[in-house]
Motif scaffolding. Structure first.
Motif, PDB file in Angstrom:
ATOM      1  N   GLY A  22       0.790  -1.232   0.000  1.00  0.00           N
ATOM      2  CA  GLY A  22       0.000   0.000   0.000  1.00  0.00           C
ATOM      3  C   GLY A  22       0.817   1.274   0.000  1.00  0.00           C
ATOM      4  N   ALA A  23       2.156   1.155  -0.017  1.00  0.00           N
ATOM      5  CA  ALA A  23       2.984   2.372  -0.037  1.00  0.00           C
ATOM      6  C   ALA A  23       2.889   3.029  -1.420  1.00  0.00           C
ATOM      7  N   ALA A  24       3.415   2.342  -2.427  1.00  0.00           N
ATOM      8  CA  ALA A  24       3.227   2.722  -3.835  1.00  0.00           C
ATOM      9  C   ALA A  24       3.484   4.196  -4.121  1.00  0.00           C
ATOM     10  N   GLY A  25       4.675   4.667  -3.760  1.00  0.00           N
ATOM     11  CA  GLY A  25       5.025   6.065  -4.056  1.00  0.00           C
ATOM     12  C   GLY A  25       4.189   7.014  -3.238  1.00  0.00           C
ATOM     13  N   THR A  26       3.391   7.837  -3.926  1.00  0.00           N
ATOM     14  CA  THR A  26       2.566   8.822  -3.225  1.00  0.00           C
ATOM     15  C   THR A  26       1.175   8.268  -2.872  1.00  0.00           C
ATOM     16  N   TYR A  27       0.944   7.000  -3.134  1.00  0.00           N
ATOM     17  CA  TYR A  27      -0.385   6.398  -2.938  1.00  0.00           C
ATOM     18  C   TYR A  27      -0.867   6.530  -1.494  1.00  0.00           C
ATOM     19  N   SER A  28       0.070   6.347  -0.534  1.00  0.00           N
ATOM     20  CA  SER A  28      -0.353   6.376   0.872  1.00  0.00           C
ATOM     21  C   SER A  28      -0.850   7.764   1.272  1.00  0.00           C
ATOM     22  N   ILE A  29      -0.450   8.785   0.522  1.00  0.00           N
ATOM     23  CA  ILE A  29      -0.924  10.147   0.811  1.00  0.00           C
ATOM     24  C   ILE A  29      -2.200  10.446   0.017  1.00  0.00           C
ATOM     25  N   LEU A  30      -2.241   9.982  -1.231  1.00  0.00           N
ATOM     26  CA  LEU A  30      -3.375  10.326  -2.094  1.00  0.00           C
ATOM     27  C   LEU A  30      -4.568   9.368  -1.930  1.00  0.00           C
ATOM     28  N   GLN A  31      -4.299   8.140  -1.503  1.00  0.00           N
ATOM     29  CA  GLN A  31      -5.377   7.146  -1.302  1.00  0.00           C
ATOM     30  C   GLN A  31      -5.218   6.548   0.094  1.00  0.00           C
ATOM     31  N   PRO A  32      -5.330   7.370   1.138  1.00  0.00           N
ATOM     32  CA  PRO A  32      -4.969   6.890   2.482  1.00  0.00           C
ATOM     33  C   PRO A  32      -5.795   5.705   2.986  1.00  0.00           C
ATOM     34  N   GLU A  33      -7.082   5.637   2.614  1.00  0.00           N
ATOM     35  CA  GLU A  33      -7.903   4.540   3.176  1.00  0.00           C
ATOM     36  C   GLU A  33      -7.497   3.193   2.609  1.00  0.00           C
ATOM     37  N   LEU A  34      -7.386   3.123   1.288  1.00  0.00           N
ATOM     38  CA  LEU A  34      -6.990   1.848   0.671  1.00  0.00           C
ATOM     39  C   LEU A  34      -5.581   1.469   1.104  1.00  0.00           C
ATOM     40  N   SER A  35      -4.714   2.481   1.170  1.00  0.00           N
ATOM     41  CA  SER A  35      -3.331   2.238   1.568  1.00  0.00           C
ATOM     42  C   SER A  35      -3.267   1.663   2.982  1.00  0.00           C
ATOM     43  N   ALA A  36      -4.062   2.217   3.887  1.00  0.00           N
ATOM     44  CA  ALA A  36      -4.048   1.741   5.287  1.00  0.00           C
ATOM     45  C   ALA A  36      -4.562   0.304   5.375  1.00  0.00           C
ATOM     46  N   ARG A  37      -5.559  -0.034   4.554  1.00  0.00           N
ATOM     47  CA  ARG A  37      -6.081  -1.410   4.584  1.00  0.00           C
ATOM     48  C   ARG A  37      -5.021  -2.397   4.096  1.00  0.00           C
ATOM     49  N   LEU A  38      -4.290  -1.996   3.074  1.00  0.00           N
ATOM     50  CA  LEU A  38      -3.227  -2.880   2.558  1.00  0.00           C
ATOM     51  C   LEU A  38      -2.063  -2.977   3.544  1.00  0.00           C
ATOM     52  N   GLN A  39      -1.759  -1.855   4.192  1.00  0.00           N
ATOM     53  CA  GLN A  39      -0.675  -1.861   5.185  1.00  0.00           C
ATOM     54  C   GLN A  39      -0.999  -2.841   6.325  1.00  0.00           C
ATOM     55  N   GLU A  40      -2.238  -2.761   6.811  1.00  0.00           N
ATOM     56  CA  GLU A  40      -2.648  -3.619   7.926  1.00  0.00           C
ATOM     57  C   GLU A  40      -2.587  -5.090   7.519  1.00  0.00           C
ATOM     58  N   ARG A  41      -3.080  -5.378   6.312  1.00  0.00           N
ATOM     59  CA  ARG A  41      -3.084  -6.756   5.812  1.00  0.00           C
ATOM     60  C   ARG A  41      -1.646  -7.280   5.672  1.00  0.00           C
ATOM     61  N   LYS A  42      -0.768  -6.424   5.148  1.00  0.00           N
ATOM     62  CA  LYS A  42       0.626  -6.829   4.941  1.00  0.00           C
ATOM     63  C   LYS A  42       1.325  -7.053   6.279  1.00  0.00           C
ATOM     64  N   LEU A  43       1.109  -6.142   7.234  1.00  0.00           N
ATOM     65  CA  LEU A  43       1.793  -6.281   8.525  1.00  0.00           C
ATOM     66  C   LEU A  43       1.291  -7.507   9.294  1.00  0.00           C
ATOM     67  N   THR A  44       0.012  -7.832   9.140  1.00  0.00           N
ATOM     68  CA  THR A  44      -0.510  -9.051   9.776  1.00  0.00           C
ATOM     69  C   THR A  44       0.247 -10.262   9.243  1.00  0.00           C
ATOM     70  N   ALA A  45       0.463 -10.288   7.927  1.00  0.00           N
ATOM     71  CA  ALA A  45       1.185 -11.419   7.311  1.00  0.00           C
ATOM     72  C   ALA A  45       2.654 -11.426   7.745  1.00  0.00           C
ATOM     73  N   LEU A  46       3.271 -10.256   7.803  1.00  0.00           N
ATOM     74  CA  LEU A  46       4.701 -10.193   8.132  1.00  0.00           C
ATOM     75  C   LEU A  46       4.980 -10.522   9.601  1.00  0.00           C
TER      76      LEU A  46
END
Ligand code: SF4
Ligand code: SF4
Length: 397
Positions: free
Chosen positions: A338-362
């Motif tokens: 969900g980082a994807a360059g400026t994505y975490s700033i421009l699409q914060p909700e989707l980015s946060a959902r992907l971040q949470e999903r990724k960190l759960t896996a990691l």
């Protein structure tokens, strides 16, 4: 896929490229299963196949509005669809063309224009970014917890060995990494030095990805020319490679030949530079590395730019295992963080959902540290985890 692009557009280099890509898509839908936004939203228009259809319609001259723009904005440009596609559809190149056309046809709200303009004004400029980051760090204690997590803590730079070997490579410093994590490049320089290769730092600025992904291709080309002018004399003096320690920058530099192909002055230089661009893993894979891991348990997040841009699946993991680290299994390892360059700033909700999903896996198997290969992923994951998140080169050094 059948296309009916206007004749005048088809005869432009952009139209010719778009038509070839559109025609290579057979609409099979294999790509939809790996698309993060389709998995989150379940809307065909937020899948690669849906976006290809939207781009085809807009290039054929159909009316286009904010909805189309939003579906294209939501794309992370993770390129998982390209890796999954059996027909070799170059989705990211088509997305760049589509976004640029939409940008010209659909005006954005003032607030969004301001934000995108500010990102382009600050991020690709090393000194401006360092200044803004310094201000953010100064104000960190006063910020609310949610914002505080977004301001990374300072990292210390350790030594950079002086050049002493006949074999030399260039390390491109990039735009945001020197301020965020200045020891990553130095870590690679130290590892290479131990194996008879000297690394020369080159601080020529942004690779162009920030402008490219914000639908400003002319500004991206200006960045590319600046880099070529800075690197070319060093290449001619015998530097054997340009190394990008941030995999997203590496994936961008590999595109230089393609992006500059119509420039009579820079085309051949750009092609050679793209061919000489190396990810650190490609350099280190052939070396007899020491056992520095001593069984340390790590979870590795392979950035999309490493897997789908550079197509270096599993190489970093192999090097880390050879260096004595224990690599823990990571579920959904091909999913974007969900980082994807400026994505975490421009699409914060989707980015946060992907971040949470990724960190759960990691974090599932309780690693001591999370490792990755891209400064954007590193900062984004660190913002949501209590575990240390490092670049894999820092672990190796
Ligand atoms: S997998 Fe490739 S060919 Fe199939 S729909 Fe997706 S982009 Fe088109
Ligand atoms: S680049 Fe990633 S987010 Fe965009 S369409 Fe392809 S798989 Fe989906």
């Amino acid at each position: 896929m059948q296309t009916k692009l206007p004749e005048t557009y088809r005869q432009t280099p952009q139209g010719e490229e778009a038509e070839a890509i559109l025609r290579s898509c057979v609409h099979c839908g294999f790509c939809t299963a790996v698309c993060p936004t389709y998995q989150l939203l379940g809307d065909e228009l937020d899948s690669p196949r849906g976006r290809i259809y939207l781009i085809k319609s807009l290039l054929e001259g159909e009316a286009v509005g904010a909805q189309t723009q939003q579906h294209l904005d939501r794309c992370l440009t993770c390129r998982a669809c390209e890796t999954a596609c059996p027909s070799g559809v170059q989705y990211a190149r088509l997305a760049d063309i589509g976004r640029h056309v939409v940008e010209q046809r659909v005006p954005r709200p003032l607030r969004v224009r301001w934000l995108r303009g500010a990102l382009r004004l600050v991020l690709p400029h090393t000194r401006r970014f360092a200044l803004m980051l310094g201000l953010g760090r100064w104000a960190r204690p006063l910020l609310p917890a949610a914002l505080k997590r977004r301001v990374p803590v300072p990292h210390r730079q350790r030594g950079w060995p002086p050049p002493r070997h006949a074999r030399r490579v260039l390390i491109h410093a990039g735009c945001v990494q020197p301020a965020l994590a200045p020891d990553i490049d130095a870590a690679l320089a130290r590892v290479l030095d131990r194996h008879g290769i000297s690394a020369v730092p080159v601080a020529s600025g942004c690779c162009g990805a920030v402008h490219q992904h914000l639908a400003a291709p002319d500004a991206a080309l200006a960045n590319i020319r600046t880099n070529i002018d800075a690197w070319w004399p060093l290449i001619e003096q015998g530097a054997e490679a340009i190394v990008e320690t941030s995999s997203a920058c590496g994936a961008m530099v590999r595109e230089y030949g393609h992006l500059m192909r119509h420039d009579p002055v820079y085309a051949s230089k750009a092609e050679r530079i793209a061919a000489q661009c190396r990810d650190p893993a490609e350099l280190l894979a052939g070396l007899n590395l020491e056992d520095v891991g001593r069984g340390r348990r790590i979870a590795f997040h392979a950035p999309c730019s490493l897997q789908n841009g550079l197509r270096l699946e599993s190489l970093v993991e192999r090097i880390l295992r050879q260096s004595g680290f224990e690599l823990l299994p990571v579920a959904e390892s091909t999913m974007c963080c969900g980082a994807a360059g400026t994505y975490s700033i421009l699409q914060p909700e989707l980015s946060a959902r992907l971040q949470e999903r990724k960190l759960t896996a990691l974090e599932q198997h309780h690693p001591e540290v999370i490792a990755t290969a891209n400064i954007g992923c590193l900062t984004h994951l660190q913002g949501g985890s209590a575990l240390p998140v490092s670049h894999w080169l820092e672990l190796l050094a």
